[in-house]
Design an enzyme around this catalytic site. Sequence first.
Site, PDB file in Angstrom:
ATOM      1  N   GLY A  72      26.468 100.207  62.968  1.00 21.14           N
ATOM      2  CA  GLY A  72      25.504  99.122  63.005  1.00 21.14           C
ATOM      3  C   GLY A  72      25.136  98.660  61.610  1.00 21.14           C
ATOM      4  O   GLY A  72      25.176  99.437  60.640  1.00 21.14           O
ATOM      5  N   ASN A  73      24.789  97.380  61.483  1.00 21.06           N
ATOM      6  CA  ASN A  73      24.407  96.840  60.184  1.00 21.06           C
ATOM      7  C   ASN A  73      23.642  95.545  60.386  1.00 21.06           C
ATOM      8  O   ASN A  73      23.855  94.811  61.336  1.00 21.06           O
ATOM      9  CB  ASN A  73      25.637  96.615  59.287  1.00 21.06           C
ATOM     10  CG  ASN A  73      26.841  96.088  60.059  1.00 21.06           C
ATOM     11  OD1 ASN A  73      26.846  94.941  60.489  1.00 21.06           O
ATOM     12  ND2 ASN A  73      27.844  96.932  60.268  1.00 21.06           N
TER      13      ASN A  73
ATOM     14  N   SER B 195      28.220 100.435  53.225  1.00 26.33           N
ATOM     15  CA  SER B 195      29.085 101.027  54.245  1.00 26.33           C
ATOM     16  C   SER B 195      28.922 102.543  54.307  1.00 26.33           C
ATOM     17  O   SER B 195      28.967 103.229  53.281  1.00 26.33           O
ATOM     18  CB  SER B 195      30.548 100.702  53.917  1.00 26.33           C
ATOM     19  OG  SER B 195      31.408 101.224  54.902  1.00 26.33           O
ATOM     20  N   GLY B 196      28.697 103.073  55.498  1.00 27.16           N
ATOM     21  CA  GLY B 196      28.775 104.513  55.727  1.00 27.16           C
ATOM     22  C   GLY B 196      27.741 105.370  55.033  1.00 27.16           C
ATOM     23  O   GLY B 196      27.942 106.572  54.889  1.00 27.16           O
TER      24      GLY B 196
ATOM     25  N   SER C 186      28.841  96.858  53.835  1.00 25.26           N
ATOM     26  CA  SER C 186      29.337  97.174  55.179  1.00 25.26           C
ATOM     27  C   SER C 186      30.741  96.615  55.370  1.00 25.26           C
ATOM     28  O   SER C 186      31.055  95.511  54.900  1.00 25.26           O
ATOM     29  CB  SER C 186      28.407  96.549  56.216  1.00 25.26           C
ATOM     30  OG  SER C 186      29.047  96.490  57.467  1.00 25.26           O
ATOM     31  N   SER C 187      31.583  97.384  56.057  1.00 26.45           N
ATOM     32  CA  SER C 187      32.951  96.906  56.276  1.00 26.45           C
ATOM     33  C   SER C 187      32.969  95.641  57.132  1.00 26.45           C
ATOM     34  O   SER C 187      33.964  94.928  57.165  1.00 26.45           O
ATOM     35  CB  SER C 187      33.794  98.010  56.928  1.00 26.45           C
ATOM     36  OG  SER C 187      33.148  98.497  58.082  1.00 26.45           O
ATOM     37  N   ASP C 188      31.868  95.319  57.784  1.00 28.93           N
ATOM     38  CA  ASP C 188      31.805  94.109  58.611  1.00 28.93           C
ATOM     39  C   ASP C 188      31.268  92.896  57.860  1.00 28.93           C
ATOM     40  O   ASP C 188      30.972  91.867  58.470  1.00 28.93           O
ATOM     41  CB  ASP C 188      30.920  94.368  59.846  1.00 28.93           C
ATOM     42  CG  ASP C 188      31.524  95.417  60.768  1.00 28.93           C
ATOM     43  OD1 ASP C 188      32.709  95.285  61.115  1.00 28.93           O
ATOM     44  OD2 ASP C 188      30.815  96.369  61.138  1.00 28.93           O
TER      45      ASP C 188
ATOM     46  N   HIS D 215      24.590  93.600  63.765  1.00 33.00           N
ATOM     47  CA  HIS D 215      25.739  94.066  64.537  1.00 33.00           C
ATOM     48  C   HIS D 215      25.457  95.478  65.021  1.00 33.00           C
ATOM     49  O   HIS D 215      25.035  96.330  64.252  1.00 33.00           O
ATOM     50  CB  HIS D 215      27.002  94.052  63.668  1.00 33.00           C
ATOM     51  CG  HIS D 215      28.181  94.701  64.320  1.00 33.00           C
ATOM     52  ND1 HIS D 215      28.600  94.386  65.592  1.00 33.00           N
ATOM     53  CD2 HIS D 215      29.041  95.659  63.870  1.00 33.00           C
ATOM     54  CE1 HIS D 215      29.659  95.121  65.908  1.00 33.00           C
ATOM     55  NE2 HIS D 215      29.945  95.897  64.890  1.00 33.00           N
TER      56      HIS D 215
ATOM     57  N   HIS E 186      26.714  98.655  68.168  1.00 31.64           N
ATOM     58  CA  HIS E 186      27.594  99.082  69.257  1.00 31.64           C
ATOM     59  C   HIS E 186      26.696  99.574  70.393  1.00 31.64           C
ATOM     60  O   HIS E 186      26.962 100.606  70.998  1.00 31.64           O
ATOM     61  CB  HIS E 186      28.544 100.190  68.797  1.00 31.64           C
ATOM     62  CG  HIS E 186      29.608  99.734  67.854  1.00 31.64           C
ATOM     63  ND1 HIS E 186      30.866 100.289  67.806  1.00 31.64           N
ATOM     64  CD2 HIS E 186      29.612  98.755  66.928  1.00 31.64           C
ATOM     65  CE1 HIS E 186      31.589  99.676  66.871  1.00 31.64           C
ATOM     66  NE2 HIS E 186      30.840  98.758  66.319  1.00 31.64           N
TER      67      HIS E 186
ATOM     68  N   ASP F   7      14.074  83.654  78.709  1.00 27.80           N
ATOM     69  CA  ASP F   7      13.019  83.646  77.693  1.00 27.80           C
ATOM     70  C   ASP F   7      13.614  83.752  76.285  1.00 27.80           C
ATOM     71  O   ASP F   7      12.961  83.394  75.306  1.00 27.80           O
ATOM     72  CB  ASP F   7      12.055  84.826  77.915  1.00 27.80           C
ATOM     73  CG  ASP F   7      11.035  84.556  79.027  1.00 27.80           C
ATOM     74  OD1 ASP F   7      10.802  83.380  79.357  1.00 27.80           O
ATOM     75  OD2 ASP F   7      10.468  85.526  79.559  1.00 27.80           O
TER      76      ASP F   7
ATOM     77  N   HIS G 263      34.880  95.154  71.343  1.00 26.24           N
ATOM     78  CA  HIS G 263      34.195  95.579  70.136  1.00 26.24           C
ATOM     79  C   HIS G 263      32.701  95.764  70.428  1.00 26.24           C
ATOM     80  O   HIS G 263      32.291  96.880  70.744  1.00 26.24           O
ATOM     81  CB  HIS G 263      34.470  94.558  69.029  1.00 26.24           C
ATOM     82  CG  HIS G 263      34.029  95.000  67.672  1.00 26.24           C
ATOM     83  ND1 HIS G 263      34.618  94.562  66.507  1.00 26.24           N
ATOM     84  CD2 HIS G 263      33.043  95.832  67.295  1.00 26.24           C
ATOM     85  CE1 HIS G 263      34.003  95.128  65.477  1.00 26.24           C
ATOM     86  NE2 HIS G 263      33.058  95.888  65.924  1.00 26.24           N
TER      87      HIS G 263
ATOM     88  N   TYR H 116       3.821  79.248  75.497  1.00 30.78           N
ATOM     89  CA  TYR H 116       3.672  80.694  75.548  1.00 30.78           C
ATOM     90  C   TYR H 116       3.034  81.161  74.232  1.00 30.78           C
ATOM     91  O   TYR H 116       3.337  80.615  73.176  1.00 30.78           O
ATOM     92  CB  TYR H 116       5.030  81.356  75.747  1.00 30.78           C
ATOM     93  CG  TYR H 116       4.994  82.859  75.785  1.00 30.78           C
ATOM     94  CD1 TYR H 116       4.819  83.537  76.992  1.00 30.78           C
ATOM     95  CD2 TYR H 116       5.117  83.602  74.617  1.00 30.78           C
ATOM     96  CE1 TYR H 116       4.781  84.923  77.029  1.00 30.78           C
ATOM     97  CE2 TYR H 116       5.071  84.989  74.652  1.00 30.78           C
ATOM     98  CZ  TYR H 116       4.905  85.644  75.856  1.00 30.78           C
ATOM     99  OH  TYR H 116       4.865  87.010  75.896  1.00 30.78           O
TER     100      TYR H 116
END
Lengths: 232, 232, 232, 232
Positions: free
Chosen positions: B28-29, B45-46, B75-77, B95, B97, B120, B171, B229
Amino acid sequence: MASSQLREEVLQANLDLAGSGLVMGTFGNVSGVDRDAGLCVIKPSGVPYEELTPDHMVPVSLASGEVLAGELRPSSDTATHLELYRAFPCGGVTHTHSEFATALAQARLPLRCMGTTHADYFRGDVPVTREMTREEVETEYERNTGLVIVETFATAGISPQEVMAVLVANHGPFVWGSHAGDSVERAQVLEFLARMECMVRTVAPDAGRAATYLVDKHFLRKHGKDAYYGQR
Amino acid sequence: MASSQLREEVLQANLDLAGSGLVMGTFGNVSGVDRDAGLCVIKPSGVPYEELTPDHMVPVSLASGEVLAGELRPSSDTATHLELYRAFPCGGVTHTHSEFATALAQARLPLRCMGTTHADYFRGDVPVTREMTREEVETEYERNTGLVIVETFATAGISPQEVMAVLVANHGPFVWGSHAGDSVERAQVLEFLARMECMVRTVAPDAGRAATYLVDKHFLRKHGKDAYYGQR
Amino acid sequence: MASSQLREEVLQANLDLAGSGLVMGTFGNVSGVDRDAGLCVIKPSGVPYEELTPDHMVPVSLASGEVLAGELRPSSDTATHLELYRAFPCGGVTHTHSEFATALAQARLPLRCMGTTHADYFRGDVPVTREMTREEVETEYERNTGLVIVETFATAGISPQEVMAVLVANHGPFVWGSHAGDSVERAQVLEFLARMECMVRTVAPDAGRAATYLVDKHFLRKHGKDAYYGQR
Amino acid sequence: MASSQLREEVLQANLDLAGSGLVMGTFGNVSGVDRDAGLCVIKPSGVPYEELTPDHMVPVSLASGEVLAGELRPSSDTATHLELYRAFPCGGVTHTHSEFATALAQARLPLRCMGTTHADYFRGDVPVTREMTREEVETEYERNTGLVIVETFATAGISPQEVMAVLVANHGPFVWGSHAGDSVERAQVLEFLARMECMVRTVAPDAGRAATYLVDKHFLRKHGKDAYYGQR
């Protein structure tokens, strides 16, 4: 206007709802009614639960829907609560988007009475409303939501005192009770029953309902004049 | 280079993501953008979430993808985030998973708009991308992931301002918002909706979507110029 | 009357049950037996778990079902516990409405023995009872529930010492053990097995049971004279 | 005999396993190997996790399976661990009965590689073994469990270095890694993947696997000489 006791009771019920895991973000709302004073008290719209105080609770006229005090807007679902108070003899109303009850509402399936856990709280299926029409949605949507709930009970001949909840199609559950906190507790039971109903429908789509005499036995063991559950 | 405010905001959004239960390990990132400065800031990353400080956040050029400061790899993404910033008018990207949204992505099914909880937040289905080709995966994979997302919205005529999320086939979800924290909050809502969608597909595979007029009513009740709202 | 040790053991087992997440509200009850004294001790009906003390535990005659001391009513399910003590050589009984075991009971499906996790605790399927008749429900309902359980084991030739649990149709599980706490622990295992069984039925409705020789291997590795699990 | 470092590492890995929610009661076990010393160290059988100290960890000869020190029996699954160490180049082994991985094992279905979350950890399906024969179960059961795992990988031509886990039919997962803690972490990932796989099989039984080139891309992005995930 609204007694400080009712405000505190409604605040506490809203906080209990938030703590129950049935709501996400500012979703969900609980109200309580004072029929003698002709008003209900409800959560304000879109205020984070952790900021709420008794003074934030909004008193609304049962007859006209007008806000009776303060600067805050009541929950956007207020008009639905009002219709329920007008039609059903209850003291509190809870609305949630709890996960499994809402999934059933989205699937437009009733929460069938499959066993004694259900029958301890609801005497028969919790019904799902029909879909609302374009006109009902585009004009006075929230009020019409309440009217469709009332219609559902009248059409099917269900007692709103024996089945104190409904699934609004493609929306989610409304639950009522003797007071605000009671409706929150019943909303938690409803979600638990919805979890089991989803699993039963998954593993045994053709399983039949519990026998009526079993449902009556359990409902009447806890409710009504011959109840023998609990300490008296 | 990147303002310390943006770094802190992006760090906080990443920590909120980690605390939300949507990510496992270093998955996640989250990133945030400063369009005037021409850069985005993203998680390295990591690196374990519990070790992250504002200085670990990596500033990257929006135009070239170059790292603008520091020693850490982004991040690799990152290249996916950059394509989203280039094509969509948003301020933050998340992002994950997360379990049920990823299950739908693996099943290559859209997250259909089945009710008001969905409406909503998203005006219609959250789409699933087509599968990527061998060539798209083997060359500039992360950038092509972003391009396939953009293609999905263009082809289907979906507004990235009304549906701020996508499921990348096999993915997982990418979600955007007005700023980093907003995209994290929407990623949590997406996962909640995905849980309900999986259950609806299980118990009622043939149930239809919510009516368009109901979706519009709820989306526009919370978003846009006529929203009513919350407190204004 | 009832030893203070048995009262404390039964209280602790009830509190363990409440802490296990298997019960909601005041649902669920645990009892323990003292066969020499001819009594069992059980939770009172409808008293919140957090208020319970050893003195609240209600001693009941094994022979007559009479309350032997105190002012509190015993659990409304007491007569079911008594029939189990009369027919089965056990020391404690637990009743819950735990989610997945109850879902199976509502689906009227047995908890099949699909693997070694099950066989470590139960030598074969946990059966589901037949539905009770109107007469059985309307007269001495709770006692008849116990009798139907006993009938289920007799008819199917299942040993109540090798399979120490049952699913009562449209109701939920009853579980027994060497003492009160042991039955609570087994009720937790039962729920875990029910979770897996529901998932197996969902993804592979036609999957066969575990081979009998595998079930025997695991059951006898932990139980009986040739057991070699744990420290001796 | 066994270094105190290995004992502590194995103890910590067992405690991490207990804290992960993947095990219930005394289920589950983790071991680590010291190939130079010719031994592995494993959890004792049936001792509650909260009582474990480094001295409780049992050193066992890799060649003979003999206990090398102390009074405690090793885990009843020790012979399975030993066969894995003999056949596969790994440093730690974890066995659990985690819910969804075990459900798949009970359904005798592989954990298919449906997406990038899976491919980040396993290069392709996690296989399920064939059922064991009566003879394999009745004689040297635990050792034969290990041999059937090794056979599964050999027969299907799966690399135990690229797919470091297996589902034993009607039993549950065994997972290995570079050291004890690494195998625990992978067991947690396996359970997460199994949750998603069960949901995909439920909502889209016919969905295809992820493309091989996508799996390779993700596996090799994190593993092997051209990896570019994380900080180097």
